[in-house]
Design an enzyme around this catalytic site. Sequence first.
Site, PDB file in Angstrom:
ATOM      1  N   LYS A 230      -1.027  -3.584 -15.461  1.00 29.05           N
ATOM      2  CA  LYS A 230      -1.343  -3.566 -14.027  1.00 29.05           C
ATOM      3  C   LYS A 230      -1.710  -4.979 -13.604  1.00 29.05           C
ATOM      4  CE  LYS A 230      -1.314  -1.175 -10.341  1.00 29.05           C
ATOM      5  NZ  LYS A 230      -0.058  -0.576  -9.888  1.00 29.05           N
TER       6      LYS A 230
ATOM      7  N   SER B  83       3.889   2.406  -8.118  1.00 24.36           N
ATOM      8  CA  SER B  83       2.460   2.630  -7.900  1.00 24.36           C
ATOM      9  C   SER B  83       2.270   3.773  -6.908  1.00 24.36           C
ATOM     10  CB  SER B  83       1.780   1.347  -7.428  1.00 24.36           C
ATOM     11  OG  SER B  83       1.765   0.387  -8.456  1.00 24.36           O
TER      12      SER B  83
END
Length: 599
Positions: free
Chosen positions: A200, A398
């Site tokens: 991430k 996402s």
Amino acid sequence: MKLFFKSVLQQAAAQILAGVLLMGFVFLGFAIIIGKFAVTEIDIQKKSVLVLNLNANITDTPAQYGPQDLMLEAMQGGGNQSLHLYKILENINAAAEDSKIRSLFLHGNLIAIEGGSGYAALREIRDAIKKFKNTGKPVYAYTLTPNLRTYYLVSCADHLMMNPFGDITLNGLSSEVTFYHGAMEKFGIGVQPIRVGKYKSAIEPFTRKKFSEEGREQIQELLDDRWTSIINEISENRMFEPHVLNKILENSFHFKPAQALKAGLIDKISTRQQLVEQLVKIGVEDKESGSFRQIGLVEYGESQSIDKQMRSKKDKIAVVYVEGTIVEGESFPGYTGSSTIQRVLSKLKKREDVKAVILRVNSPGGSATASEIMQQAIRAFQESGRPLVVSMGALAASGGYWISAPAQQIFAQPETITGSIGVFGLLLNMEGLGEKVGLTWDRVSSGQQINPFTISRPKSDEELEFVQKMVDDIYDTFISNVANHRNLEKQEVHEIAQGRVWSGSKALDIGLVDSLGGLGQAIETAGDLAGLDIYEIEHHPKEMTGIELLAEVLGKDLVKARTRSLAETQLSQIQHQIINLRAWNDPRNAYVRLPFRLP
């Protein structure tokens, strides 16, 4: 006194002239509006050539004209045109079956504004062009200095011609990210990151001065996958083996017309006049213009719209667009709001004529809270028993994947960027900046409550632990939803999550999507799932009507539109970054989004 009156009269005359000019521009703008939306019969002559002008930004969402766009057309004779992907596909498919259309002609250079003209959309257009070619009708393309996106598209033409003053540059793909950490250190701004998932990397621009190994790895893999896909598609249409084209590009990536012709990248070098003469031979000469008989794709689409109004169908499939960053509240240009999508889906659920929904997702994600609110609205629609199918555009990562997971079927293109199942938060500390510029903070509190979102100091271990647990809970919700909706084990999802992004082709292999395909395939599947043979497509948001557009023009200040200087362009980019701050509105400061856009 004489000079005083002369000055007053000059100012008055200038104001009157300015008023007259402004009213002229307003009336001209209204004329353009009327011209755009007036329903007039369009006569398509036999042996016409359908012309697709690529000097445009191709968007998933229907074009939303604003006052500034209209003033630009009124004052400059046009601006950057936006073309709606679905309309392009629909019109090329209709022209393939239209006996009055002799061939298809492509020209111009694609514009890509904020993710527009993405490779996933271009693949869909290429597929439509291939179907057009399969009917036996030829496709011509003419180019001067094509960018990579443009050449990728026009390389599928039967006859690819280049101006003798042109050139082609095929120098690969690159993704460049701005890292702010060094500048923030100098200004005394501290950042305490909270994240789940080693891939991430959305927080890295604020915490590092260059890519982490994991961040570099996933971007490199995406670029390599996309480049391989581009090379394979170009090679197939230009009758190369992929390794042959790779070899050509290893020796040189820049080609002048004679070099491009020798390398097999184009078919012919032609001036515009020679091009016109060739197109006249395969069609008919237009006596008035001296050019070939033609009709623009937009005009052709208007003729098809008129025909549809006469034979409107009862059953509907609604295409709902989620394009841009996901935010809480209402949508605005470049951002999709959870309240807007919730309201649209709620209205569609109540309508008996809507038999299925396509969610077209082209988003890097955004607010975790907004993503969950959207998913709740999606599940509420599915409670009606009607199918909801997702069609992924260039990006569905996402938060874009969060809202896609519940769909009965998920379609992606090989070039789609998806996954990035992870969560992050950023806690800012302005204490150092305050010391530099003389800012101080004071506080009054009741009880012993922690305050992890204050910007006046670094966060305590207790506060960091609190925020980390909150982010961990959101991540657990994310992977649990994916596991439940995708029929995967939770541990399986965790292993392929970690915030890592995947290409559409890789996502198919690991079970994050069901099929490779575009919007057309998604619509066909939704129709099959709903048991429909005949249906009409409607779009949300819809293109503005003339009356709606007039209301917007009258309700806003008219902006003077003109060609901007380089300095103004830079200021506009800074303004865009400031507008981006509106996207950071999650109430828990937790985000599921990408940090980058690929070329």
